[in-house]
Design a protein around this motif. Structure first.
Motif, PDB file in Angstrom:
ATOM      1  N   GLU A   3      11.439 -14.291   6.366  1.00 15.44           N
ATOM      2  CA  GLU A   3      12.170 -15.746   6.272  1.00 15.44           C
ATOM      3  C   GLU A   3      13.567 -15.786   7.093  1.00 15.44           C
ATOM      4  OE1 GLU A   3      10.843 -18.494   5.073  1.00 15.44           O
ATOM      5  OE2 GLU A   3       8.970 -17.615   4.248  1.00 15.44           O
ATOM      6  N   PRO A  21      17.967 -22.075   0.648  1.00 10.72           N
ATOM      7  CA  PRO A  21      17.012 -23.193   0.497  1.00 10.72           C
ATOM      8  C   PRO A  21      15.841 -23.003  -0.465  1.00 10.72           C
ATOM      9  CG  PRO A  21      16.841 -21.795   2.526  1.00 10.72           C
ATOM     10  CD  PRO A  21      17.685 -21.259   1.793  1.00 10.72           C
ATOM     11  N   LYS A  23      12.741 -22.915  -0.443  1.00 14.30           N
ATOM     12  CA  LYS A  23      11.598 -21.827  -0.024  1.00 14.30           C
ATOM     13  C   LYS A  23      11.869 -20.474  -0.268  1.00 14.30           C
ATOM     14  CE  LYS A  23      13.246 -20.958   4.658  1.00 14.30           C
ATOM     15  NZ  LYS A  23      12.814 -20.825   6.197  1.00 14.30           N
ATOM     16  N   MET A  24      12.975 -20.265  -0.602  1.00 15.35           N
ATOM     17  CA  MET A  24      13.180 -18.977  -1.097  1.00 15.35           C
ATOM     18  C   MET A  24      13.261 -18.807  -2.638  1.00 15.35           C
ATOM     19  SD  MET A  24      13.820 -17.340   1.796  1.00 15.35           S
ATOM     20  CE  MET A  24      14.430 -15.803   1.165  1.00 15.35           C
ATOM     21  N   LYS A  25      12.671 -19.932  -3.302  1.00 16.43           N
ATOM     22  CA  LYS A  25      12.919 -19.903  -4.775  1.00 16.43           C
ATOM     23  C   LYS A  25      12.182 -18.659  -5.292  1.00 16.43           C
ATOM     24  CE  LYS A  25       8.980 -22.893  -5.302  1.00 16.43           C
ATOM     25  NZ  LYS A  25       8.551 -24.279  -5.857  1.00 16.43           N
ATOM     26  N   ASN A  63      16.672 -24.195  -5.649  1.00 20.32           N
ATOM     27  CA  ASN A  63      17.376 -23.269  -4.926  1.00 20.32           C
ATOM     28  C   ASN A  63      18.117 -22.131  -5.374  1.00 20.32           C
ATOM     29  OD1 ASN A  63      17.303 -26.177  -3.886  1.00 20.32           O
ATOM     30  ND2 ASN A  63      18.264 -25.481  -2.275  1.00 20.32           N
TER      31      ASN A  63
END
Length: 94
Positions: A3, A21, A23-25, A63
């Motif tokens: 990523e 962000p 999307k990195m949760k 986040n």
């Protein structure tokens, strides 16, 4: 899994926090070991142990956030770039 993208450093009292962000949760709840390499913050991610823990900003905002700690002096509040590859998160500012 690889990523890349833009993250942010935000001031938290005397240190900075790294905010990634949403999307990195998947990093929330994991641990990290920090070090500086060539003016880049390199964080090795682990499931069980480390210096600091990734946690969500709040219950509604997922986040991942991480305390930069003693490396705060190398960065300033604002945008930064990151790359996550095979359990290693690399962050730098231009």
């Amino acid at each position: 899994m690889s990523e890349a993208g833009i993250c942010f450093f935000k001031r938290n009292r005397s240190t900075l926090r790294l905010v990634l962000p949403a999307k990195m949760k998947f990093l929330n709840g994991r641990y990290g070991t920090r070090q500086m390499v060539d003016n880049r913050l390199v964080i090795t991610v682990s499931l069980t142990s480390g210096e600091v823990k990734f946690f969500p900003v709040s219950r509604k905002v997922h986040n991942p956030t991480l305390s930069v700690g003693r490396y705060s002096s190398y960065f300033r509040p604002g945008p930064a770039r990151f790359v996550y590859e095979q359990g290693v998160l690399t962050v730098w500012q231009e």
